[in-house]
Design a protein around this motif. Structure first.
Motif, PDB file in Angstrom:
ATOM      1  N   ILE A  36      -5.020  -0.068   3.917  1.00 42.77           N
ATOM      2  CA  ILE A  36      -6.421  -0.059   3.521  1.00 42.77           C
ATOM      3  C   ILE A  36      -6.580   0.853   2.313  1.00 42.77           C
ATOM      4  O   ILE A  36      -5.947   1.905   2.227  1.00 42.77           O
ATOM      5  CB  ILE A  36      -7.326   0.383   4.701  1.00 42.77           C
ATOM      6  N   SER A  37      -7.426   0.437   1.400  1.00 45.04           N
ATOM      7  CA  SER A  37      -7.618   1.188   0.163  1.00 45.04           C
ATOM      8  C   SER A  37      -8.369   2.490   0.422  1.00 45.04           C
ATOM      9  O   SER A  37      -8.904   2.732   1.519  1.00 45.04           O
ATOM     10  CB  SER A  37      -8.405   0.343  -0.830  1.00 45.04           C
ATOM     11  N   ARG A  38      -8.442   3.319  -0.612  1.00 45.00           N
ATOM     12  CA  ARG A  38      -9.090   4.621  -0.495  1.00 45.00           C
ATOM     13  C   ARG A  38     -10.529   4.513  -0.006  1.00 45.00           C
ATOM     14  O   ARG A  38     -10.972   5.302   0.820  1.00 45.00           O
ATOM     15  CB  ARG A  38      -9.078   5.311  -1.849  1.00 45.00           C
ATOM     16  N   ASN A  52      -9.689  10.814   1.127  1.00 40.24           N
ATOM     17  CA  ASN A  52     -10.136   9.628   0.403  1.00 40.24           C
ATOM     18  C   ASN A  52      -9.414   9.434  -0.925  1.00 40.24           C
ATOM     19  O   ASN A  52      -9.781   8.560  -1.709  1.00 40.24           O
ATOM     20  CB  ASN A  52     -11.653   9.654   0.208  1.00 40.24           C
ATOM     21  N   CYS A  53      -8.395  10.225  -1.189  1.00 40.99           N
ATOM     22  CA  CYS A  53      -7.533  10.025  -2.346  1.00 40.99           C
ATOM     23  C   CYS A  53      -6.273   9.242  -1.984  1.00 40.99           C
ATOM     24  O   CYS A  53      -5.392   9.071  -2.842  1.00 40.99           O
ATOM     25  CB  CYS A  53      -7.131  11.373  -2.946  1.00 40.99           C
ATOM     26  N   TYR A  54      -6.182   8.797  -0.750  1.00 40.53           N
ATOM     27  CA  TYR A  54      -4.984   8.103  -0.281  1.00 40.53           C
ATOM     28  C   TYR A  54      -5.331   6.741   0.303  1.00 40.53           C
ATOM     29  O   TYR A  54      -6.264   6.627   1.114  1.00 40.53           O
ATOM     30  CB  TYR A  54      -4.273   8.915   0.790  1.00 40.53           C
ATOM     31  N   ALA A  55      -4.570   5.753  -0.113  1.00 40.14           N
ATOM     32  CA  ALA A  55      -4.549   4.518   0.660  1.00 40.14           C
ATOM     33  C   ALA A  55      -3.792   4.825   1.952  1.00 40.14           C
ATOM     34  O   ALA A  55      -2.845   5.613   1.951  1.00 40.14           O
ATOM     35  CB  ALA A  55      -3.841   3.416  -0.110  1.00 40.14           C
ATOM     36  N   SER A  82      -1.173   6.263  -4.349  1.00 41.44           N
ATOM     37  CA  SER A  82      -1.342   5.265  -5.402  1.00 41.44           C
ATOM     38  C   SER A  82      -2.655   4.510  -5.263  1.00 41.44           C
ATOM     39  O   SER A  82      -3.197   4.361  -4.169  1.00 41.44           O
ATOM     40  CB  SER A  82      -0.185   4.276  -5.352  1.00 41.44           C
ATOM     41  N   LEU A  83      -3.138   3.998  -6.406  1.00 42.55           N
ATOM     42  CA  LEU A  83      -4.306   3.130  -6.403  1.00 42.55           C
ATOM     43  C   LEU A  83      -3.940   1.711  -5.990  1.00 42.55           C
ATOM     44  O   LEU A  83      -4.800   0.927  -5.613  1.00 42.55           O
ATOM     45  CB  LEU A  83      -4.953   3.105  -7.786  1.00 42.55           C
ATOM     46  N   VAL A  84      -2.667   1.401  -6.065  1.00 36.82           N
ATOM     47  CA  VAL A  84      -2.192   0.068  -5.693  1.00 36.82           C
ATOM     48  C   VAL A  84      -1.917   0.040  -4.196  1.00 36.82           C
ATOM     49  O   VAL A  84      -1.393   1.006  -3.636  1.00 36.82           O
ATOM     50  CB  VAL A  84      -0.913  -0.291  -6.474  1.00 36.82           C
ATOM     51  N   LEU A  85      -2.254  -1.051  -3.553  1.00 33.25           N
ATOM     52  CA  LEU A  85      -1.952  -1.185  -2.133  1.00 33.25           C
ATOM     53  C   LEU A  85      -0.510  -1.664  -1.973  1.00 33.25           C
ATOM     54  O   LEU A  85      -0.187  -2.817  -2.248  1.00 33.25           O
ATOM     55  CB  LEU A  85      -2.912  -2.184  -1.472  1.00 33.25           C
TER      56      LEU A  85
END
Length: 124
Positions: free
Chosen positions: A51-53, A30-33, A101-104
């Motif tokens: 898909i986001s984290r 859950n730390c990865y997109a 990253s937090l960015v998709l």
């Protein structure tokens, strides 16, 4: 380190459906997109979906929007790509990718980890 293993590819007729799965190892899923990319013979690897984290946010390539759905189950360390209304031009090797990253991102170089791919072939 994250290891990714795709499954679910195969041969399907145009108009059919397939569900791809990607199983991830490690305790930090859950730390990865998570994204799906595809590559047809002689072509560059192209973005399909991400898909986001948390699973709250998704992006799709225009070519698959409305036909494909990406989802994830963080409890099971898996991400899925449900594909409907498949077309011959969807034929490709499909790869699962993980991006810290937090960015998709929608481009391949931003992803740190890749699976080996699963082949999807859509016959006319």
């Amino acid at each position: 380190q994250v290891q990714l293993v795709e499954s679910g590819g195969g041969l399907v007729q145009a108009g059919g459906s397939l569900r791809l799965s990607c199983a991830a190892s490690g305790h930090t899923f859950n730390c990865y997109a998570m994204g799906w990319f595809r590559q047809a013979p002689g072509k560059d690897r192209e973005f399909v979906a991400v898909i986001s984290r948390s699973g709250d946010n998704t992006l799709y390539a225009d070519s698959v929007k409305g036909r494909f759905t990406i989802s994830r189950d963080n409890a099971k360390n898996t991400v899925h790509l449900q594909m409907y209304s498949l077309k011959p031009e969807d034929t490709a090797a499909y790869f699962c990718a993980a991006d810290h990253s937090l960015v998709l991102h929608t481009t391949a170089p931003e992803n740190q980890y890749w699976g080996q791919g699963t082949q999807v072939t859509v016959s006319a």
